[in-house]
Design an enzyme around this catalytic site. Structure first.
Site, short mmCIF file in Angstrom:
data_model
loop_
_atom_site.label_atom_id
_atom_site.label_comp_id
_atom_site.label_asym_id
_atom_site.label_seq_id
_atom_site.Cartn_x
_atom_site.Cartn_y
_atom_site.Cartn_z
N CYS A 2 -12.32 5.51 15.71
CA CYS A 2 -12.62 6.50 16.73
C CYS A 2 -13.94 6.13 17.40
O CYS A 2 -14.65 5.22 16.95
CB CYS A 2 -12.72 7.90 16.12
SG CYS A 2 -11.31 8.36 15.11
N ARG A 29 -11.44 2.70 21.53
CA ARG A 29 -11.52 2.95 20.09
C ARG A 29 -10.59 4.08 19.64
O ARG A 29 -10.39 4.29 18.44
CB ARG A 29 -12.96 3.28 19.69
CG ARG A 29 -13.95 2.16 19.93
CD ARG A 29 -15.33 2.55 19.44
NE ARG A 29 -15.38 2.71 18.00
CZ ARG A 29 -15.66 1.73 17.15
NH1 ARG A 29 -15.92 0.51 17.60
NH2 ARG A 29 -15.70 1.95 15.85
N TRP A 79 -8.65 8.46 17.31
CA TRP A 79 -7.41 7.79 16.91
C TRP A 79 -6.95 8.49 15.65
O TRP A 79 -7.58 8.41 14.61
CB TRP A 79 -7.67 6.30 16.66
CG TRP A 79 -6.43 5.51 16.42
CD1 TRP A 79 -5.46 5.18 17.32
CD2 TRP A 79 -6.02 4.93 15.17
NE1 TRP A 79 -4.48 4.43 16.72
CE2 TRP A 79 -4.79 4.25 15.40
CE3 TRP A 79 -6.56 4.91 13.89
CZ2 TRP A 79 -4.12 3.58 14.40
CZ3 TRP A 79 -5.88 4.24 12.89
CH2 TRP A 79 -4.67 3.58 13.14
N ASN A 105 -15.91 9.46 12.23
CA ASN A 105 -15.02 8.30 12.25
C ASN A 105 -14.83 7.85 10.82
O ASN A 105 -15.80 7.60 10.12
CB ASN A 105 -15.65 7.17 13.08
CG ASN A 105 -14.79 5.93 13.11
OD1 ASN A 105 -13.63 5.96 12.73
ND2 ASN A 105 -15.37 4.83 13.55
N GLY A 106 -13.57 7.75 10.35
CA GLY A 106 -13.31 7.32 8.98
C GLY A 106 -12.28 8.22 8.32
O GLY A 106 -11.54 8.96 8.99
N GLU A 496 1.18 -15.74 17.22
CA GLU A 496 0.25 -15.05 18.12
C GLU A 496 0.95 -14.63 19.41
O GLU A 496 0.71 -13.53 19.92
CB GLU A 496 -0.96 -15.94 18.42
CG GLU A 496 -1.97 -15.36 19.38
CD GLU A 496 -2.66 -14.09 18.89
OE1 GLU A 496 -3.33 -13.43 19.71
OE2 GLU A 496 -2.53 -13.76 17.69
N LYS A 500 1.25 -10.71 20.67
CA LYS A 500 0.78 -10.22 21.96
C LYS A 500 1.88 -9.46 22.69
O LYS A 500 1.65 -8.40 23.27
CB LYS A 500 0.30 -11.40 22.83
CG LYS A 500 -1.04 -11.94 22.41
CD LYS A 500 -2.16 -10.94 22.66
CE LYS A 500 -3.35 -11.22 21.79
NZ LYS A 500 -3.19 -10.79 20.39
N GLU A 503 2.61 -6.07 20.92
CA GLU A 503 1.47 -5.16 20.99
C GLU A 503 1.43 -4.39 22.29
O GLU A 503 1.18 -3.18 22.30
CB GLU A 503 0.16 -5.94 20.84
CG GLU A 503 -0.25 -6.29 19.44
CD GLU A 503 -1.59 -6.99 19.39
OE1 GLU A 503 -2.45 -6.57 18.62
OE2 GLU A 503 -1.77 -7.97 20.15
N HIS A 519 17.76 -20.99 8.18
CA HIS A 519 17.76 -20.30 6.90
C HIS A 519 17.87 -18.78 7.07
O HIS A 519 17.47 -18.03 6.18
CB HIS A 519 16.50 -20.66 6.12
CG HIS A 519 16.44 -22.11 5.76
ND1 HIS A 519 17.07 -22.64 4.66
CD2 HIS A 519 15.83 -23.15 6.38
CE1 HIS A 519 16.86 -23.94 4.60
NE2 HIS A 519 16.11 -24.28 5.64
N LYS A 618 -8.88 -0.71 18.48
CA LYS A 618 -9.53 -2.01 18.58
C LYS A 618 -9.93 -2.55 17.23
O LYS A 618 -9.83 -3.75 16.97
CB LYS A 618 -10.76 -1.91 19.50
CG LYS A 618 -11.45 -3.25 19.75
CD LYS A 618 -10.55 -4.20 20.50
CE LYS A 618 -11.26 -5.50 20.85
NZ LYS A 618 -10.30 -6.50 21.36
#
Length: 623
Positions: A2, A29, A79, A105-106, A496, A500, A503, A519, A618
């Site tokens: 947050c 955030r 968040w 935050n936490g 990667e 992207k 996301e 496989h 983030k």
């Protein structure tokens, strides 16, 4: 994760504008809800909270209910972890009396037990959050044992708390005092002003007001008044710490004319990479003065194994580094996700170098992993983008990315710089143990210094009217799933690229080693599932081409990232995205760029929130 902003200053200041502006710089955030608490000149603590974007909060205080001028305020962008994202669960939270207001935050791990105890003592809760427990717990000590001493009340209350936190709290009875505290809950930064002071969870929120900051350490409490800042440790002893001067360009934290931070930061990659190389690579020589103390102590002389601990894009960078570092040092390298490392009873010791990669420097899993490594006696090198972040204080040496602020939630320039700095570390270690000879080093560094210009070439072509990336993305925007494949360094590049895409566009995407298709994974392929293959020049080029041919036989649409001049690849692909020629180890730094652009344009075509994808933050500062 947050965002927190706090202000204390002289009378008759428009605190609301300061808080809203700070929150706008922190929205990456968290963007489930936002709120502010302002102590007005009339002595009233006004609270405003809204679900959704900060724009919703700004609109609500502009419609006739804007708090008056005051001296003190706190703000928060959330968040959600405990409780749905709505007005009631938004921060700040207050105590029963309305005297105190608090943001956090936490995660408070023992909040259920504390909540039940507080309810039994007559406290009434309004929200579902763990944070509101803190407001009532501080109230309990503020009006009790601490006798209205807010810093002492917070210190006493936090002794009961288990979990992680970065906190800001104010009292309407003390209009010149803002109190903050930090313990594993992400950064908390003091901004030093003229007759005013600030508190924030990240640097961009402060740049408009000050460049002089102090970063709180674990377990510290800070008292901010207009003319003073006092820091105490968990034992109550005063702490003296020299401020840091931040040299970020304030424009770097703004969009600068781009539609999104994502595309701005993609286009900043050539300059970001140059900054990573500056002072480290010069005239064919590599210098990492950050490692001088480790080298002088002999710590690096006895390294028999390297473990790289990271999450997300940083983990993909670590997988690429495994290939390069093993090649250049002949030292075994293991790349492991931090969330698994912390629970797998890793075999570590003085002869195992732990390299921790976290762009924010506050990723909780990575920090816990570093603590484990240190407990076993392993030396630790941190690779991060944020000065004085939590990981830096746990490490023996720090290699900064120098990427500048990255506001978009998804990693672009910090990924490229993470790979690059890991490569520099590998070359340095190879130089130290004699595996990389001076002539080889010069050639490798010459290639390294060409990369920013080559990335710029890719970006320039992508901005040309006849480039195919944006139109291709438009055509692919409605698919439900995509597969990415590669071999060697192409495999982490595929991972990667897939990350992207999912996301920011919310399209299901998976990256696989190309040889693993037969496989099981090839069962996913059909005409409705496109595939992107990484087929740049390499020692496994023929193998990847064979895998692509297998895909074409299943009628899947094939897109290939290939090296300029490779005309033969066109017979195996429907679309080809070309990148300049480079040494095999460096090719992912180029192949990644069109994959970033493809993901961006797909997300734009789908109308997604590119900079703030749903459910993501983030930095992950909770488990």
């Amino acid at each position: 994760m947050c965002g927190i902003i706090g202000y204390v200053g002289p009378e008759s200041i428009d605190v609301t504008s300061i808080l809203l502006d700070g929150l706008s710089k922190l929205e990456y955030r968290g963007y489930d809800s936002a709120g502010i608490a302002v102590l007005t000149a009339a002595g009233k603590l006004e609270l405003h909270r809204r679900a959704g974007k900060i724009a919703n909060l700004a609109a609500s205080v502009s419609n006739g209910s804007r708090p008056g001028a005051g001296t003190l305020g706190i703000g928060h962008t959330r968040w959600a972890t405990h409780g749905r994202p709505d007005d009631t669960n938004a921060h700040p939270h207050t105590d029963c009396s309305g005297t105190l207001s608090l943001v956090h935050n936490g995660i408070i791990e023992n909040y259920v037990d504390l909540r039940q105890e507080l309810i039994a003592n007559g406290h009434v809760f309004q929200s579902e959050t763990d944070t509101e427990v803190l407001a009532h717990l501080v109230e309990h000590t503020y009006f009790g044992e601490a006798q209205r001493d807010l810093p002492q009340a917070l210190q006493i209350a936090l002794k009961r708390v288990e979990g992680t936190y970065a906190i800001a709290v104010v009292s309407r009875e003390q209009p010149d005092l803002l109190v903050g505290a930090r313990h594993n809950g992400g950064p908390l930064i003091v901004g030093l002003g003229e007759r005013e002071n600030f508190l924030a969870s990240d640097i961009p929120a402060l740049l408009k007001h000050t460049r002089n900051i102090i970063v709180l350490e674990e377990g510290e409490i800070v008292e901010l008044r207009p003319h003073s800042v006092v820091i105490t440790d968990s034992a109550g002893s005063k702490v003296l710490r020299k401020p840091l001067a931040i040299d970020w360009d304030i424009e770097a934290a703004e969009k600068g004319g781009y539609s999104h931070f994502a595309i701005k930061e993609i286009n900043e990659q050539p300059e970001a990479l140059r900054r990573a190389l500056l002072g480290r690579v010069h005239q064919g020589e590599l210098r990492l003065p950050e490692l001088d103390a480790l080298r002088a102590s002999g710590t690096l002389d006895n390294i028999l194994r390297i473990v790289i601990v990271a999450c997300g894009s940083s983990y993909h960078a670590s997988l690429l580094a495994k290939y390069a570092i093993e090649k250049w040092t002949r030292i075994p390298v293991e790349a492991i996700t931090a969330s698994e490392f912390r629970y797998c009873e890793p075999i570590m010791g003085p002869d195992t170098l732990c390299v921790a990669v976290t762009q924010s420097g506050e990723t909780l899993d990575t920090i816990v992993g570093v603590r484990q490594a240190r407990e076993h006696g392993s030396p630790v090198i941190a690779i991060t983008n944020v000065v004085a972040s939590g990981i830096t204080r746990l490490s023996d040496a720090v290699l900064y990315l120098h990427a500048g602020p990255e506001i978009c939630v998804v990693s672009t320039k910090t990924f490229v710089n993470s790979v690059s700095v890991l490569y520099l570390l590998g070359l340095y270690l190879g130089q130290q143990n004699g595996q990389v000879q001076p002539e080889q080093m010069r050639k490798l560094l010459d290639e390294f210094e060409r990369l920013p210009g080559q990335i710029q070439d890719i970006l320039d072509k992508a901005n040309a009217p006849d480039d195919i990336i944006a139109p291709l993305a438009q055509r692919m925007a409605q698919v439900r799933s995509m597969v990415f494949i590669g071999r060697g360094v192409g495999y982490p590049t595929a991972l990667e690229g897939a990350l992207k895409l999912k996301e920011i566009s919310y399209i299901h995407a998976e990256g696989f080693p190309a040889g693993e298709l037969k496989h099981g994974s090839i069962a996913l392929l059909d005409p409705e599932t496109p595939l992107i293959g990484i087929a740049t020049a390499s020692h496994v080029y023929d193998k990847i081409v064979s895998n692509i041919q297998e895909v074409r036989a299943r009628d899947a649409h094939v897109i290939v990232v290939a090296t300029e001049g490779d005309e033969k690849i066109k017979q195996h692909a429907h679309d080809v995205l070309y990148v300049p020629s480079a040494l095999e180890a460096f090719s992912p730094l180029l192949a990644t760029i069109p994959l970033q652009l493809f993901a961006y344009y797909v997300a734009v075509a789908r109308g997604c929130n590119v900079d703030q994808p749903r459910n993501l933050a983030k930095s992950v500062t909770v488990e």
